[in-house]
Design a protein around this motif. Structure first.
Motif, PDB file in Angstrom:
ATOM      1  N   PRO A  73      39.351  51.027  38.264  1.00 29.14           N
ATOM      2  CA  PRO A  73      38.992  49.846  37.476  1.00 29.14           C
ATOM      3  C   PRO A  73      39.819  49.758  36.194  1.00 29.14           C
ATOM      4  O   PRO A  73      40.058  50.763  35.523  1.00 29.14           O
ATOM      5  N   ARG A  74      40.258  48.533  35.898  1.00 31.28           N
ATOM      6  CA  ARG A  74      41.041  48.305  34.690  1.00 31.28           C
ATOM      7  C   ARG A  74      40.966  46.827  34.333  1.00 31.28           C
ATOM      8  O   ARG A  74      40.548  46.011  35.141  1.00 31.28           O
ATOM      9  N   ALA A  75      41.403  46.503  33.134  1.00 28.21           N
ATOM     10  CA  ALA A  75      41.499  45.109  32.699  1.00 28.21           C
ATOM     11  C   ALA A  75      42.898  44.602  33.003  1.00 28.21           C
ATOM     12  O   ALA A  75      43.883  45.308  32.796  1.00 28.21           O
ATOM     13  N   TYR A  76      42.961  43.381  33.515  1.00 25.69           N
ATOM     14  CA  TYR A  76      44.233  42.710  33.776  1.00 25.69           C
ATOM     15  C   TYR A  76      44.371  41.627  32.713  1.00 25.69           C
ATOM     16  O   TYR A  76      43.508  40.762  32.597  1.00 25.69           O
ATOM     17  N   GLN A  77      45.421  41.694  31.932  1.00 25.84           N
ATOM     18  CA  GLN A  77      45.603  40.791  30.802  1.00 25.84           C
ATOM     19  C   GLN A  77      46.345  39.525  31.210  1.00 25.84           C
ATOM     20  O   GLN A  77      47.230  39.560  32.063  1.00 25.84           O
ATOM     21  N   ASN A  78      46.007  38.421  30.571  1.00 29.59           N
ATOM     22  CA  ASN A  78      46.667  37.143  30.818  1.00 29.59           C
ATOM     23  C   ASN A  78      48.170  37.238  30.561  1.00 29.59           C
ATOM     24  O   ASN A  78      48.959  36.560  31.201  1.00 29.59           O
ATOM     25  N   GLU A  79      48.545  38.086  29.643  1.00 27.80           N
ATOM     26  CA  GLU A  79      49.951  38.226  29.273  1.00 27.80           C
ATOM     27  C   GLU A  79      50.760  39.036  30.283  1.00 27.80           C
ATOM     28  O   GLU A  79      51.975  39.089  30.209  1.00 27.80           O
ATOM     29  N   ASP A  80      50.070  39.685  31.222  1.00 25.88           N
ATOM     30  CA  ASP A  80      50.771  40.484  32.231  1.00 25.88           C
ATOM     31  C   ASP A  80      51.727  39.599  33.019  1.00 25.88           C
ATOM     32  O   ASP A  80      51.346  38.551  33.513  1.00 25.88           O
ATOM     33  N   LYS A  81      52.949  40.019  33.127  1.00 26.92           N
ATOM     34  CA  LYS A  81      53.962  39.270  33.883  1.00 26.92           C
ATOM     35  C   LYS A  81      54.070  39.775  35.322  1.00 26.92           C
ATOM     36  O   LYS A  81      54.858  39.277  36.104  1.00 26.92           O
ATOM     37  N   LYS A  82      53.269  40.765  35.653  1.00 32.98           N
ATOM     38  CA  LYS A  82      53.320  41.355  36.992  1.00 32.98           C
ATOM     39  C   LYS A  82      52.563  40.502  38.006  1.00 32.98           C
ATOM     40  O   LYS A  82      51.674  39.734  37.662  1.00 32.98           O
ATOM     41  N   THR A  83      52.923  40.696  39.270  1.00 34.58           N
ATOM     42  CA  THR A  83      52.259  39.984  40.355  1.00 34.58           C
ATOM     43  C   THR A  83      51.108  40.824  40.915  1.00 34.58           C
ATOM     44  O   THR A  83      50.979  42.015  40.604  1.00 34.58           O
ATOM     45  N   LEU A  84      50.310  40.200  41.766  1.00 33.48           N
ATOM     46  CA  LEU A  84      49.238  40.928  42.447  1.00 33.48           C
ATOM     47  C   LEU A  84      49.830  42.068  43.264  1.00 33.48           C
ATOM     48  O   LEU A  84      49.269  43.160  43.332  1.00 33.48           O
ATOM     49  N   GLU A  85      50.988  41.822  43.853  1.00 33.07           N
ATOM     50  CA  GLU A  85      51.681  42.846  44.634  1.00 33.07           C
ATOM     51  C   GLU A  85      52.094  44.022  43.743  1.00 33.07           C
ATOM     52  O   GLU A  85      51.933  45.182  44.134  1.00 33.07           O
ATOM     53  N   ASP A  86      52.594  43.726  42.544  1.00 27.49           N
ATOM     54  CA  ASP A  86      52.989  44.786  41.609  1.00 27.49           C
ATOM     55  C   ASP A  86      51.811  45.696  41.268  1.00 27.49           C
ATOM     56  O   ASP A  86      51.970  46.899  41.077  1.00 27.49           O
ATOM     57  N   PHE A  87      50.618  45.098  41.182  1.00 30.12           N
ATOM     58  CA  PHE A  87      49.414  45.875  40.867  1.00 30.12           C
ATOM     59  C   PHE A  87      48.770  46.457  42.120  1.00 30.12           C
ATOM     60  O   PHE A  87      47.746  47.114  42.043  1.00 30.12           O
ATOM     61  N   ASP A  88      49.344  46.192  43.282  1.00 32.22           N
ATOM     62  CA  ASP A  88      48.825  46.678  44.560  1.00 32.22           C
ATOM     63  C   ASP A  88      47.379  46.232  44.782  1.00 32.22           C
ATOM     64  O   ASP A  88      46.537  46.994  45.231  1.00 32.22           O
ATOM     65  N   ILE A  89      47.120  44.962  44.474  1.00 29.25           N
ATOM     66  CA  ILE A  89      45.788  44.392  44.668  1.00 29.25           C
ATOM     67  C   ILE A  89      45.633  44.031  46.143  1.00 29.25           C
ATOM     68  O   ILE A  89      46.447  43.320  46.714  1.00 29.25           O
ATOM     69  N   ALA A  90      44.566  44.536  46.740  1.00 28.03           N
ATOM     70  CA  ALA A  90      44.339  44.373  48.183  1.00 28.03           C
ATOM     71  C   ALA A  90      43.600  43.075  48.496  1.00 28.03           C
ATOM     72  O   ALA A  90      42.924  42.497  47.635  1.00 28.03           O
ATOM     73  N   ASP A  91      43.731  42.642  49.748  1.00 27.16           N
ATOM     74  CA  ASP A  91      42.981  41.495  50.239  1.00 27.16           C
ATOM     75  C   ASP A  91      41.484  41.790  50.106  1.00 27.16           C
ATOM     76  O   ASP A  91      41.038  42.928  50.254  1.00 27.16           O
ATOM     77  N   ASP A  92      40.710  40.774  49.799  1.00 33.64           N
ATOM     78  CA  ASP A  92      39.249  40.860  49.633  1.00 33.64           C
ATOM     79  C   ASP A  92      38.826  41.700  48.433  1.00 33.64           C
ATOM     80  O   ASP A  92      37.712  42.239  48.408  1.00 33.64           O
ATOM     81  N   SER A  93      39.686  41.820  47.437  1.00 32.59           N
ATOM     82  CA  SER A  93      39.318  42.543  46.214  1.00 32.59           C
ATOM     83  C   SER A  93      38.278  41.744  45.428  1.00 32.59           C
ATOM     84  O   SER A  93      38.260  40.516  45.469  1.00 32.59           O
ATOM     85  N   VAL A  94      37.432  42.470  44.711  1.00 30.10           N
ATOM     86  CA  VAL A  94      36.372  41.861  43.897  1.00 30.10           C
ATOM     87  C   VAL A  94      36.650  42.196  42.444  1.00 30.10           C
ATOM     88  O   VAL A  94      36.901  43.363  42.100  1.00 30.10           O
ATOM     89  N   PHE A  95      36.589  41.161  41.603  1.00 33.63           N
ATOM     90  CA  PHE A  95      36.810  41.327  40.168  1.00 33.63           C
ATOM     91  C   PHE A  95      35.664  40.703  39.398  1.00 33.63           C
ATOM     92  O   PHE A  95      34.909  39.887  39.924  1.00 33.63           O
ATOM     93  N   ASN A  96      35.524  41.088  38.149  1.00 34.98           N
ATOM     94  CA  ASN A  96      34.523  40.524  37.258  1.00 34.98           C
ATOM     95  C   ASN A  96      35.218  39.953  36.034  1.00 34.98           C
ATOM     96  O   ASN A  96      36.244  40.480  35.597  1.00 34.98           O
ATOM     97  N   LEU A  97      34.633  38.879  35.491  1.00 36.54           N
ATOM     98  CA  LEU A  97      35.109  38.359  34.224  1.00 36.54           C
ATOM     99  C   LEU A  97      34.253  38.983  33.130  1.00 36.54           C
ATOM    100  O   LEU A  97      33.055  39.120  33.265  1.00 36.54           O
ATOM    101  N   ARG A  98      34.919  39.394  32.060  1.00 35.57           N
ATOM    102  CA  ARG A  98      34.206  39.949  30.908  1.00 35.57           C
ATOM    103  C   ARG A  98      34.604  39.174  29.670  1.00 35.57           C
ATOM    104  O   ARG A  98      35.790  38.898  29.458  1.00 35.57           O
ATOM    105  N   SER A  99      33.608  38.838  28.859  1.00 34.05           N
ATOM    106  CA  SER A  99      33.883  38.163  27.598  1.00 34.05           C
ATOM    107  C   SER A  99      34.511  39.155  26.640  1.00 34.05           C
ATOM    108  O   SER A  99      34.132  40.323  26.599  1.00 34.05           O
ATOM    109  N   ILE A 100      35.485  38.680  25.895  1.00 31.22           N
ATOM    110  CA  ILE A 100      36.103  39.511  24.866  1.00 31.22           C
ATOM    111  C   ILE A 100      36.197  38.695  23.595  1.00 31.22           C
ATOM    112  O   ILE A 100      36.230  37.464  23.616  1.00 31.22           O
ATOM    113  N   SER A 101      36.239  39.370  22.473  1.00 30.67           N
ATOM    114  CA  SER A 101      36.404  38.665  21.205  1.00 30.67           C
ATOM    115  C   SER A 101      37.858  38.794  20.776  1.00 30.67           C
ATOM    116  O   SER A 101      38.478  39.831  20.958  1.00 30.67           O
ATOM    117  N   LYS A 102      38.376  37.700  20.294  1.00 30.47           N
ATOM    118  CA  LYS A 102      39.783  37.693  19.853  1.00 30.47           C
ATOM    119  C   LYS A 102      39.849  37.466  18.374  1.00 30.47           C
ATOM    120  O   LYS A 102      39.087  36.826  17.775  1.00 30.47           O
TER     121      LYS A 102
END
Length: 102
Positions: A73-102
């Motif tokens: 588990p990790r946070a994926y940042q909007n600024e990340d220029k990498k692709t889903l493939e670069d992160f080795d994200i598999a088909d049917d992956s489940v993610f959660n949205l978390r509120s953050i303060s900026k």
């Protein structure tokens, strides 16, 4: 994406993602190309929020969030220029949205 707009090669690179909202009450189901950037996923989520009134009232459009999940588990940042493939994200992956303060 529209299936009829995809080449046969691109159709083989489609994966499904499940993304749970911060409250856990809604799950977004997305079909995306494995070659999409994380920033494109963020943009799709922001567009979804702007187009549905219940999300505008539940979550301010300006409220910051991050996509959390994967293995390990990790946070994926909007600024990340990498692709889903670069992160080795598999088909049917489940993610959660978390509120953050900026």
């Amino acid at each position: 994406l529209q299936n009829n707009q995809l080449t046969e090669e691109e159709k083989g690179k489609l994966i499904s993602l499940k993304i749970r909202t911060e409250s856990g009450k809604r799950t977004l189901l997305m079909k995306v190309l494995y070659t999409e950037k994380i920033s494109a996923i963020y943009q799709a989520i922001k567009s979804y929020r702007q187009n549905f009134e219940f999300h505008i009232t539940m979550y301010s459009e300006t409220k910051a969030f991050e996509i959390w999940g994967g293995y390990p588990p990790r946070a994926y940042q909007n600024e990340d220029k990498k692709t889903l493939e670069d992160f080795d994200i598999a088909d049917d992956s489940v993610f959660n949205l978390r509120s953050i303060s900026k």
